[in-house]
Enzyme design. Structure first.
Site, short mmCIF file in Angstrom:
data_model
loop_
_atom_site.label_atom_id
_atom_site.label_comp_id
_atom_site.label_asym_id
_atom_site.label_seq_id
_atom_site.Cartn_x
_atom_site.Cartn_y
_atom_site.Cartn_z
N ARG A 125 -20.44 14.13 2.64
CA ARG A 125 -20.96 13.94 1.26
C ARG A 125 -19.91 14.21 0.19
NH1 ARG A 125 -25.76 16.03 3.61
NH2 ARG A 125 -27.15 14.27 3.97
N LYS B 110 -11.92 4.73 -9.04
CA LYS B 110 -12.63 3.63 -8.37
C LYS B 110 -12.15 3.57 -6.94
CE LYS B 110 -13.70 0.34 -12.04
NZ LYS B 110 -13.42 -1.00 -12.57
N GLU C 28 0.30 -5.41 -13.75
CA GLU C 28 -0.68 -4.43 -14.26
C GLU C 28 -0.09 -3.61 -15.41
OE1 GLU C 28 -3.83 -4.37 -13.28
OE2 GLU C 28 -3.96 -4.91 -11.15
N LYS D 137 -4.45 4.20 -19.19
CA LYS D 137 -5.60 4.18 -18.27
C LYS D 137 -6.41 5.47 -18.40
CE LYS D 137 -7.61 2.91 -14.04
NZ LYS D 137 -7.58 2.17 -12.81
N GLU E 4 -17.55 2.59 -16.45
CA GLU E 4 -17.49 1.21 -16.90
C GLU E 4 -18.79 0.72 -17.53
OE1 GLU E 4 -14.80 -1.29 -14.53
OE2 GLU E 4 -16.20 -2.92 -14.86
N ARG F 53 -14.20 0.30 -20.39
CA ARG F 53 -13.35 0.28 -19.19
C ARG F 53 -13.19 -1.13 -18.64
NH1 ARG F 53 -12.96 4.46 -14.05
NH2 ARG F 53 -11.46 3.20 -12.90
N ASN G 294 -10.05 -4.98 -16.83
CA ASN G 294 -10.17 -6.15 -15.96
C ASN G 294 -9.60 -7.40 -16.60
OD1 ASN G 294 -11.37 -4.99 -13.67
ND2 ASN G 294 -13.27 -4.80 -14.81
N HIS H 271 -8.63 -10.18 -14.43
CA HIS H 271 -9.15 -9.91 -13.09
C HIS H 271 -10.29 -10.84 -12.67
CE1 HIS H 271 -6.62 -6.43 -13.45
NE2 HIS H 271 -7.01 -5.93 -12.30
N HIS I 145 -9.46 -12.19 -9.30
CA HIS I 145 -10.26 -11.86 -8.11
C HIS I 145 -10.80 -13.12 -7.44
CE1 HIS I 145 -11.33 -7.40 -9.23
NE2 HIS I 145 -10.15 -7.52 -8.65
N HIS J 213 -2.69 -9.11 -5.12
CA HIS J 213 -3.60 -8.76 -6.21
C HIS J 213 -2.93 -8.92 -7.59
CE1 HIS J 213 -6.74 -6.69 -8.42
NE2 HIS J 213 -5.83 -5.88 -8.92
P1 NAD Z 1 -0.95 -2.44 -0.82
O1 NAD Z 1 -1.57 -1.12 -0.74
O2 NAD Z 1 -1.37 -3.47 0.19
O3 NAD Z 1 0.63 -2.27 -0.77
C1 NAD Z 1 1.44 -3.41 -0.77
C2 NAD Z 1 2.38 -3.47 0.43
O4 NAD Z 1 3.47 -2.59 0.18
C3 NAD Z 1 1.77 -3.02 1.75
O5 NAD Z 1 2.30 -3.83 2.77
C4 NAD Z 1 2.27 -1.59 1.90
O6 NAD Z 1 2.34 -1.20 3.24
C5 NAD Z 1 3.64 -1.69 1.29
N1 NAD Z 1 4.16 -0.47 0.68
C6 NAD Z 1 3.49 0.44 -0.06
N2 NAD Z 1 4.33 1.32 -0.57
C7 NAD Z 1 5.56 1.02 -0.12
C8 NAD Z 1 6.85 1.55 -0.34
N3 NAD Z 1 7.06 2.59 -1.16
N4 NAD Z 1 7.90 0.99 0.29
C9 NAD Z 1 7.71 -0.10 1.09
N5 NAD Z 1 6.53 -0.69 1.29
C10 NAD Z 1 5.46 -0.13 0.68
O7 NAD Z 1 -1.19 -3.13 -2.24
P2 NAD Z 1 -1.18 -2.62 -3.74
O8 NAD Z 1 -0.66 -3.76 -4.51
O9 NAD Z 1 -0.55 -1.30 -3.88
O10 NAD Z 1 -2.72 -2.42 -4.06
C11 NAD Z 1 -3.60 -3.52 -4.06
C12 NAD Z 1 -4.99 -2.99 -3.90
O11 NAD Z 1 -5.31 -2.11 -4.97
C13 NAD Z 1 -6.05 -4.07 -3.92
O12 NAD Z 1 -6.92 -3.86 -2.86
C14 NAD Z 1 -6.77 -3.85 -5.24
O13 NAD Z 1 -8.11 -4.23 -5.20
C15 NAD Z 1 -6.63 -2.38 -5.42
N6 NAD Z 1 -6.76 -1.91 -6.80
C16 NAD Z 1 -7.62 -0.91 -7.05
C17 NAD Z 1 -7.76 -0.42 -8.33
C18 NAD Z 1 -8.64 0.75 -8.58
O14 NAD Z 1 -8.87 1.10 -9.74
N7 NAD Z 1 -9.15 1.41 -7.58
C19 NAD Z 1 -7.00 -0.97 -9.37
C20 NAD Z 1 -6.12 -2.00 -9.08
C21 NAD Z 1 -6.00 -2.47 -7.78
N1 GLY Z 2 -8.52 -1.41 -12.35
C1 GLY Z 2 -9.71 -1.41 -13.13
C2 GLY Z 2 -10.31 -0.06 -13.35
O1 GLY Z 2 -9.83 0.92 -12.83
O2 GLY Z 2 -11.29 0.04 -14.02
#
Ligand code: NAD
Ligand code: GLY
Length: 383
Positions: free
Chosen positions: A131, A153, A195, A237, A247, A251, A255, A258, A262, A276
């Site tokens: 939990r 998130k 971003e 942020k 949101e 917030r 997006n 996005h 998306h 992304h």
């Molecule tokens: P990711 O986590 O897939 O990382 C990208 C690639 O880089 C992967 O292959 C990873 O293994 C590699 N990598 C990571 N760090 C590294 C490093 N220092 N050196 C070498 N390789 C490295 O992708 P991302 O772009 O970091 O994140 C995308 C995700 O984030 C999506 O799923 C998206 O929906 C999510 N996201 C979430 C929020 C949120 O608020 N929670 C906001 C924006 C995006």
């Molecule tokens: N990346 C969008 C949010 O965190 O609200």
């Protein structure tokens, strides 16, 4: 001087003000090697389990593990395949079971060591394990450092779309180590840069201008330029999250780009074909062209943003998505209809009055949206 002869820069701390759930984002060099001490000081002494992926693990897991071991805070590690496909029910189940097998208890800590995929997946697992256990984000991509590790998130994808299952659950600490960006592939760095640009476009025209002037320093690895870009993004942020954690309104500005992005990612099957941040890049340019088409924004803004994003190595149009086929209107509209900002069938869009002046609207008709996207597809078909 650091290992590659650059002048070390002083760390910065940005606070996310959420009452008794407030937390710090620390940005600096060498944070991985100090993570046990930082966690002990700011979160408390506890057993920590690390979740990472198959790319990040070989690069950074041993450093984090050994630092935690020395402090008597290491419970074990879980490594999942790299990439968006790990944000799934089967991988979530595995991670939860592995964390339980490591003996993680209610008072322990889950550490997400990786990009946004690991942050979202491990954050979700931590929020439902027993939990809810505490979580520390150690983001290793630019995208994760400026966006996904901050704000709470968490989630996974389903066949119906991205991030449709998840929680709002804030981390207890974020440690953004600038050193790890050195191993990030250029394409991933560019995707994260989209971003960063987003924060300028939402409500910070001066920051947007600074980014245009400093893009090459940021891309080339200048530490003080990177620090300024990341700290400014995190502050932006943190401010928005503090004002609207769940949101209910403002917030949703985060997006920008996005809704289109998306839909494109879903159409591309969440594959390496479109990252992304690349979807966000195309989506932001579309949002500005749409704003111009509707007469809401003076002409020229979209092309200026497009030039900036292109110079950072990002795709900006549908035609820029690698591969033979283009997205079709019906598929994109179907994915847009699954957007989390849809209420009673009406889409909320982030559009703009100008550079650094984005706003939310629910006044755009489905017909206007469909006609704009049709136009974008036709332009892409003309090549
Ligand atoms: P990711 O986590 O897939 O990382 C990208 C690639 O880089 C992967 O292959 C990873 O293994 C590699 N990598 C990571 N760090 C590294 C490093 N220092 N050196 C070498 N390789 C490295 O992708 P991302 O772009 O970091 O994140 C995308 C995700 O984030 C999506 O799923 C998206 O929906 C999510 N996201 C979430 C929020 C949120 O608020 N929670 C906001 C924006 C995006
Ligand atoms: N990346 C969008 C949010 O965190 O609200």
């Amino acid at each position: 001087m650091n290992e590659i002869g650059q002048i070390e820069i002083a760390p910065k701390t940005v606070s996310v003000e959420l009452g008794d759930r407030s937390y710090d984002i620390m940005i600096g060099c060498g944070l991985l090697g100090k993570c046990a001490e930082l966690i002990k000081d700011r979160v408390g002494f506890a057993q920590c389990a690390i979740v990472t992926d198959e790319n990040v693990g070989p690069l950074y897991l041993s450093k984090v593990e050994s630092t935690l071991k020395e402090a008597g805070m290491f419970a074990g590690s879980v490594t999942v395949p790299a990439g968006e496909s790990s944000k799934s029910f089967p991988v979530l189940e595995e991670v939860c079971n592995d964390l339980l097998a490591l003996g993680i208890e209610r008072g322990d800590i889950v550490i997400a060591l990786g990009g946004g995929v690991i942050g979202d997946l491990a954050g979700f697992a931590a929020s439902i394990l027993r939990r809810g256990v505490r979580m520390v984000q150690i983001p290793t991509t630019l995208l994760a450092q400026v966006d996904s590790s901050v704000g709470g998130k968490t989630g996974i994808n389903t066949v119906h779309g991205k991030n449709l299952i998840g929680t709002f659950s804030q981390p207890s600490l974020v440690l953004a180590d600038l050193d790890v960006l050195r191993t990030l592939p250029q394409r991933q760095f560019s995707a994260g840069y989209a971003e960063v640009v987003k924060y300028g476009l939402i409500d910070a025209p001066d920051f947007y201008g600074w980014l245009e002037d400093n893009r090459s320093a940021i891309m080339d690895g200048d530490l003080s330029a990177r620090m300024h870009a990341i700290a400014t993004s995190c502050k932006a942020k943190a401010r928005i999250v503090a004002a609207d954690e769940r949101e209910a309104g403002k917030r949703a500005l985060l997006n920008l780009g996005h809704t289109f992005g998306h839909a494109l990612e879903a159409w591309a099957g969440y594959s390496d074909r479109l990252l992304h941040g690349e979807g966000v890049s195309i989506g932001m340019v579309m949002a500005y062209f749409f704003s111009e088409e509707l007469g809401l924004c003076p002409e020229g803004a979209a092309r200026r943003i497009e030039k900036h994003l292109k110079s950072a190595g990002l795709p900006t149009r549908l035609a820029g998505i690698p591969g033979d086929e283009l997205p079709d209107l019906e598929t994109l509209l179907r994915h847009i209809a699954q957007d989390k900002k849809v209420q009673r069938g009406q889409i909320t869009l982030v559009l703009a009055h100008g550079l650094g002046d984005a706003f939310l609207t629910r006044d755009i008709s489905q017909d206007a949206l469909a006609s704009f996207i049709r136009g974008q597809i036709e332009t892409a078909l003309k090549g």
